[in-house]
Every structure is written in C-alpha cells, then in structure tokens.
Write a protein that holds these residues in place. Sequence first.
Motif, PDB file in Angstrom:
ATOM      1  N   LYS A  50       5.562 -10.413 -11.445  1.00 32.51           N
ATOM      2  CA  LYS A  50       4.644 -10.337 -12.574  1.00 32.51           C
ATOM      3  C   LYS A  50       3.456  -9.456 -12.220  1.00 32.51           C
ATOM      4  O   LYS A  50       2.588  -9.849 -11.445  1.00 32.51           O
ATOM      5  N   GLY A  51       3.445  -8.219 -12.771  1.00 35.00           N
ATOM      6  CA  GLY A  51       2.345  -7.309 -12.511  1.00 35.00           C
ATOM      7  C   GLY A  51       2.226  -6.912 -11.055  1.00 35.00           C
ATOM      8  O   GLY A  51       1.150  -6.554 -10.576  1.00 35.00           O
ATOM      9  N   SER A  52       3.322  -6.956 -10.342  1.00 33.66           N
ATOM     10  CA  SER A  52       3.292  -6.799  -8.892  1.00 33.66           C
ATOM     11  C   SER A  52       3.701  -5.401  -8.458  1.00 33.66           C
ATOM     12  O   SER A  52       4.603  -4.803  -9.048  1.00 33.66           O
ATOM     13  N   PRO A  53       3.081  -4.872  -7.398  1.00 30.78           N
ATOM     14  CA  PRO A  53       3.598  -3.637  -6.802  1.00 30.78           C
ATOM     15  C   PRO A  53       5.008  -3.828  -6.241  1.00 30.78           C
ATOM     16  O   PRO A  53       5.719  -2.863  -5.987  1.00 30.78           O
ATOM     17  N   HIS A  54       5.405  -5.097  -6.064  1.00 29.42           N
ATOM     18  CA  HIS A  54       6.747  -5.403  -5.562  1.00 29.42           C
ATOM     19  C   HIS A  54       7.720  -5.751  -6.687  1.00 29.42           C
ATOM     20  O   HIS A  54       8.776  -6.332  -6.425  1.00 29.42           O
ATOM     21  N   LEU A  55       7.377  -5.423  -7.932  1.00 28.44           N
ATOM     22  CA  LEU A  55       8.292  -5.664  -9.048  1.00 28.44           C
ATOM     23  C   LEU A  55       9.693  -5.185  -8.674  1.00 28.44           C
ATOM     24  O   LEU A  55       9.858  -4.075  -8.160  1.00 28.44           O
ATOM     25  N   CYS A  56      10.695  -6.025  -8.921  1.00 25.49           N
ATOM     26  CA  CYS A  56      12.069  -5.735  -8.497  1.00 25.49           C
ATOM     27  C   CYS A  56      12.509  -4.335  -8.935  1.00 25.49           C
ATOM     28  O   CYS A  56      12.528  -4.020 -10.131  1.00 25.49           O
ATOM     29  N   LEU A  57      12.859  -3.515  -7.964  1.00 29.34           N
ATOM     30  CA  LEU A  57      13.258  -2.135  -8.216  1.00 29.34           C
ATOM     31  C   LEU A  57      14.487  -2.053  -9.126  1.00 29.34           C
ATOM     32  O   LEU A  57      14.620  -1.152  -9.940  1.00 29.34           O
ATOM     33  N   GLY A  58      15.404  -3.005  -8.963  1.00 26.66           N
ATOM     34  CA  GLY A  58      16.663  -2.963  -9.702  1.00 26.66           C
ATOM     35  C   GLY A  58      16.671  -3.779 -10.974  1.00 26.66           C
ATOM     36  O   GLY A  58      17.741  -4.129 -11.478  1.00 26.66           O
ATOM     37  N   ASN A  59      15.497  -4.058 -11.547  1.00 27.81           N
ATOM     38  CA  ASN A  59      15.471  -4.970 -12.699  1.00 27.81           C
ATOM     39  C   ASN A  59      16.217  -4.407 -13.905  1.00 27.81           C
ATOM     40  O   ASN A  59      16.898  -5.149 -14.613  1.00 27.81           O
ATOM     41  N   LEU A  60      16.125  -3.105 -14.162  1.00 28.57           N
ATOM     42  CA  LEU A  60      16.832  -2.536 -15.307  1.00 28.57           C
ATOM     43  C   LEU A  60      18.339  -2.567 -15.078  1.00 28.57           C
ATOM     44  O   LEU A  60      19.111  -2.879 -15.990  1.00 28.57           O
ATOM     45  N   LEU A  61      18.764  -2.265 -13.855  1.00 21.22           N
ATOM     46  CA  LEU A  61      20.190  -2.337 -13.548  1.00 21.22           C
ATOM     47  C   LEU A  61      20.701  -3.761 -13.728  1.00 21.22           C
ATOM     48  O   LEU A  61      21.758  -3.980 -14.327  1.00 21.22           O
ATOM     49  N   GLY A  77       0.779  -1.230   0.000  1.00 22.64           N
ATOM     50  CA  GLY A  77       0.000   0.000   0.000  1.00 22.64           C
ATOM     51  C   GLY A  77       0.812   1.282   0.000  1.00 22.64           C
ATOM     52  O   GLY A  77       1.919   1.341  -0.548  1.00 22.64           O
ATOM     53  N   VAL A  78       0.270   2.300   0.650  1.00 21.82           N
ATOM     54  CA  VAL A  78       0.818   3.659   0.578  1.00 21.82           C
ATOM     55  C   VAL A  78       2.251   3.720   1.089  1.00 21.82           C
ATOM     56  O   VAL A  78       3.130   4.322   0.463  1.00 21.82           O
ATOM     57  N   ARG A  79       2.517   3.116   2.259  1.00 20.77           N
ATOM     58  CA  ARG A  79       3.862   3.207   2.831  1.00 20.77           C
ATOM     59  C   ARG A  79       4.873   2.485   1.956  1.00 20.77           C
ATOM     60  O   ARG A  79       5.996   2.966   1.764  1.00 20.77           O
ATOM     61  N   HIS A  80       4.484   1.358   1.396  1.00 18.16           N
ATOM     62  CA  HIS A  80       5.377   0.628   0.491  1.00 18.16           C
ATOM     63  C   HIS A  80       5.737   1.498  -0.709  1.00 18.16           C
ATOM     64  O   HIS A  80       6.917   1.641  -1.060  1.00 18.16           O
ATOM     65  N   ARG A  81       4.738   2.118  -1.321  1.00 22.09           N
ATOM     66  CA  ARG A  81       5.008   2.957  -2.497  1.00 22.09           C
ATOM     67  C   ARG A  81       5.868   4.162  -2.124  1.00 22.09           C
ATOM     68  O   ARG A  81       6.749   4.575  -2.890  1.00 22.09           O
ATOM     69  N   ALA A  82       5.617   4.712  -0.944  1.00 24.14           N
ATOM     70  CA  ALA A  82       6.385   5.886  -0.505  1.00 24.14           C
ATOM     71  C   ALA A  82       7.857   5.545  -0.308  1.00 24.14           C
ATOM     72  O   ALA A  82       8.750   6.306  -0.719  1.00 24.14           O
ATOM     73  N   LEU A  83       8.133   4.411   0.300  1.00 23.93           N
ATOM     74  CA  LEU A  83       9.525   4.031   0.540  1.00 23.93           C
ATOM     75  C   LEU A  83      10.227   3.640  -0.757  1.00 23.93           C
ATOM     76  O   LEU A  83      11.418   3.917  -0.928  1.00 23.93           O
ATOM     77  N   ARG A  84       9.516   3.007  -1.666  1.00 21.01           N
ATOM     78  CA  ARG A  84      10.116   2.727  -2.988  1.00 21.01           C
ATOM     79  C   ARG A  84      10.511   4.029  -3.682  1.00 21.01           C
ATOM     80  O   ARG A  84      11.548   4.123  -4.344  1.00 21.01           O
ATOM     81  N   SER A  85       9.671   5.044  -3.527  1.00 18.79           N
ATOM     82  CA  SER A  85       9.887   6.301  -4.251  1.00 18.79           C
ATOM     83  C   SER A  85      11.179   6.993  -3.856  1.00 18.79           C
ATOM     84  O   SER A  85      11.729   7.787  -4.631  1.00 18.79           O
ATOM     85  N   VAL A  86      11.690   6.698  -2.664  1.00 21.41           N
ATOM     86  CA  VAL A  86      12.887   7.390  -2.174  1.00 21.41           C
ATOM     87  C   VAL A  86      14.074   7.159  -3.106  1.00 21.41           C
ATOM     88  O   VAL A  86      14.875   8.068  -3.349  1.00 21.41           O
ATOM     89  N   ILE A  87      14.197   5.944  -3.626  1.00 20.80           N
ATOM     90  CA  ILE A  87      15.354   5.656  -4.493  1.00 20.80           C
ATOM     91  C   ILE A  87      14.937   5.186  -5.886  1.00 20.80           C
ATOM     92  O   ILE A  87      15.789   4.794  -6.678  1.00 20.80           O
ATOM     93  N   GLN A  88      13.645   5.243  -6.202  1.00 19.16           N
ATOM     94  CA  GLN A  88      13.172   4.703  -7.485  1.00 19.16           C
ATOM     95  C   GLN A  88      13.860   5.367  -8.675  1.00 19.16           C
ATOM     96  O   GLN A  88      14.232   4.714  -9.643  1.00 19.16           O
ATOM     97  N   ARG A  89      14.032   6.687  -8.599  1.00 13.94           N
ATOM     98  CA  ARG A  89      14.640   7.404  -9.718  1.00 13.94           C
ATOM     99  C   ARG A  89      16.064   6.913  -9.967  1.00 13.94           C
ATOM    100  O   ARG A  89      16.536   6.895 -11.107  1.00 13.94           O
ATOM    101  N   GLN A  90      16.770   6.514  -8.904  1.00 11.07           N
ATOM    102  CA  GLN A  90      18.150   6.053  -9.050  1.00 11.07           C
ATOM    103  C   GLN A  90      18.231   4.744  -9.852  1.00 11.07           C
ATOM    104  O   GLN A  90      19.297   4.377 -10.317  1.00 11.07           O
ATOM    105  N   PHE A  91      17.104   4.054  -9.995  1.00  8.24           N
ATOM    106  CA  PHE A  91      17.087   2.813 -10.764  1.00  8.24           C
ATOM    107  C   PHE A  91      16.323   2.956 -12.074  1.00  8.24           C
ATOM    108  O   PHE A  91      16.036   1.965 -12.747  1.00  8.24           O
ATOM    109  N   GLY A  92      15.993   4.203 -12.437  1.00  6.54           N
ATOM    110  CA  GLY A  92      15.288   4.449 -13.690  1.00  6.54           C
ATOM    111  C   GLY A  92      16.228   4.482 -14.885  1.00  6.54           C
ATOM    112  O   GLY A  92      17.457   4.554 -14.748  1.00  6.54           O
ATOM    113  N   ALA A  93      15.649   4.480 -16.076  1.00  3.32           N
ATOM    114  CA  ALA A  93      16.445   4.403 -17.310  1.00  3.32           C
ATOM    115  C   ALA A  93      17.391   5.589 -17.450  1.00  3.32           C
ATOM    116  O   ALA A  93      18.528   5.437 -17.903  1.00  3.32           O
TER     117      ALA A  93
END
Length: 432
Positions: free
Chosen positions: A375-386, A108-124
């Motif tokens: 697969k279609g998960s809110p927990h999709l691996c953050l570092g998959n592109l890396l 939920g909300v807290r999970h998405r918020a904590l992912r957001s802290v470093i999500q950009r660092q793992f973006g394309a």
Amino acid sequence: MTTSAHLPSVREALQEPLPLADVDLADLGNFTDGVTPWRMFHTLRHEDPVHWQPEDAPNSGFWAVTRHADIARVDRDAETFTSTRFVNLEEVDDDQIKTRASILEMDGVRHRALRSVIQRQFGAGVINGYTDFLRGLTATTLDAALAKGTFDFVADVSADFPINVLARLLDVPPEDNQKLIDWGNRIIGNTDPDYADVLLHSEESEKYRHLPFRSPASLEVFEYGRELARQRRGGDGTDLVSRLVNATPRDGVPLSAQDFDNYFLLLVVAGNETTRHTISHSMLALLQHPEQLARLQQDPSLIPVAVEEFLRWASPVYHFRRTATRDVELGGKHIKEGEKVVMWFASGNRDEEVFGNPYDFDVARQNNDHVTFGKGSPHLCLGNLLARTEIRIMFEELIPRLADIRLAGDVPRVRSNFVNGIKKLPVEVTLA
C-alpha cells in the motif's frame, strides 16, 4: 454448486471472540485451520491494533500492525521502517545480510535501480501482449485437469498455470516446471515438514544460515540460474534472465554474481507461489459461496472486479516485516529503534473501517482498497499486473466450463505464518 463437506466459517467462529491472551501470531500451529488466524486478527484490530508479540529464541519479538491505516503508514515510510534488516521474521546479522539480501531487503536508490532492470517487462505494454498466450496456456491447463473429473485443483490448475507463465518469462523448457514448483515449495515452505528439507530454526538449519530462507534448495536454484546466465550473457534476448545479465541498472552499478543469484531466486519463488495460492483460495471461496459463483456464471463481465475480491479474500502473504530505524509512535505504542514492525496484510484486508462486511465474499465489491500487493510502498509488488491478468484469464476460461463443482476431500494448509497457502484442493467437476 455444492460442497461435499462443511468447512468451518470464520463468521461462525467470530461469534465467540478469541481472548487477547490467547492470540499468538508466532505459533505456527495457529495457521493451519483456515479460521484461527482471522480470529486473532479480529481481536487485535479491535483490542490492540499495534500489539507486542513475544517470540521464542533466537527471535526477540515483534510489533504486530493489524489495521489498514497503520499498515499503509508503515509501508509508505521506508526511512522510518526499513526493509534492510530483512522482511521475514528471522533475525539476521550483518554477515547474513551481505550474502542473502535481494531487492526485497533494499531501500532507496539501489532498490529502485534493481527494480528498473526488469520493471518494463512487467508493465502494461508487455503484459497486455501476453493475453493470447495466457489464454492458450489456460486452455491447455484446464483441458488436462477437467478431463479427469476428480482431481487436485492445486496440483493440476493453481500450480500448473503460473509455473508455465514463469517458464515463458524465464525462457526455460516446460519440462523444468515441476522442478521450479518443488523449489518454491521447499524454500517458502521452510516451516512445513511436508515441504522443507530443513526446518527453519532447527539445529541443522544453522548450516544454511547464509542461504535465502535457510533452505538448501536455494543452492539448486542458484546453480540452475547461473547456467542460464552463462548461456545468455552477451546475447540479445528479452527474457528476464537476459535482462538481469545484460542490462545495467539506473545507478550504473552492474549486478554482482550474488545480486543475480538472489534476484533469480526471488523470481522463481515470487513468480509462482502467490498467484498459485490466490487461485486456490479463490476457487475454494467460490465452492463455499456458490451464489457468488452463480453470479459470475450469469454475468462474466464481473470477473475483473471479482479478481480484486479474490486478492483481498486470499491474502496469499500474511505479512511482511520492517525494522524501526528510530524511536517512533504508532497506534499509541512507543516503538524503539531496532524493533521489528510486522505489517499483517491479511488483517488489513478484513479491516471493518475500510471494507463493509469484510467477512462477506462479494464478487461485485466496489472500491476494493486491499493491501495484498502493498500500500503506497516503494516495494509494491512488481508483478501485480501480471498476477491480476493471470487470475482474470484463469476464471474467464474456467467458469463457463463448469456445470457443477464439489469439494471432494480435506483442504490442508501450509504450516506457515508467512505464506497463506493451500496444499491440496480436491474437487469433482461436471462439465457444462
């Protein structure tokens, strides 16, 4: 390209199906030969795709979900199948959840918020900017390893390369690399006597029940991370530690000291282990299928496609667990609220309904809908592109250098039904 020893073939083993009564996903001894897990998954997909697996105390058993479609259904539906009761097989109480929960164990909300802290660092935008650095790092790793002629591919290549990448992301000195590798081994290998300080579910492990994976190594990781946090708090760094200590999550709730500890530990473990094991399994697969290595040598443009096959074939994490929040039907079985539901990603990656000839290692496989990162998960691996980028660059740099590569000894596996790991991969190379 040849191997110096015959390794057992899953295809050969499947000619004699494993009886359903002999399937035991809780017996770690079934996960050390590189063949038995696949025989068990094959039987379950065909005979009992949502299967009740008993466990020894203190655990109480789980539902094993082995088909691709059912795995995707569970992974997408965090309301019915929650991560908040933990994602490995260990059953934890509310006290343990309070002290041990990382973003893996949130929804939920807290999970998405904590992912957001470093999500950009793992973006394309960021990862694509690492290309030159990664190529240089790969060249350094390969120069040192290949010059030996005969070496352990795991120690000298698979483990060395990702840990150097992680050191860059955390902005820590390369001299600390071996320490980071050892911590990951000791924590994730908590069921393997060669790695663990204290084996999971041993009497001694009760002393560490409030630590991630019940591993005393977690205390060392916490201490290391806290010192980095102290140095970087209030600074303007862009490394992952600086982001964790200085950025505010989207929900406006800062990371607590405990949030930081568990987040940092997750980065140390996840940032190394899965990419390392994927590279090891991929190299072993190329050794076992020399015609596929020849295809990549003749047509290097296939390598980005091959990376997806490497990820499907390797399946470096066997499973992730969820817990049912309500009574629900899945695959014709009635699952009760509170029961463990375990997605066997490795089995989904061999599902005949999705992959034609799933036991063929095919570096040109198209439409490779593997579930290695979820697969279609809110927990999709953050570092998959890396991870994809690291693996692609490793083999783009390695394959042109090889005139011949042979297996030079046994290939021991990690004693675990969680991580699909290779401990050693001895090889002998002749350079092109």
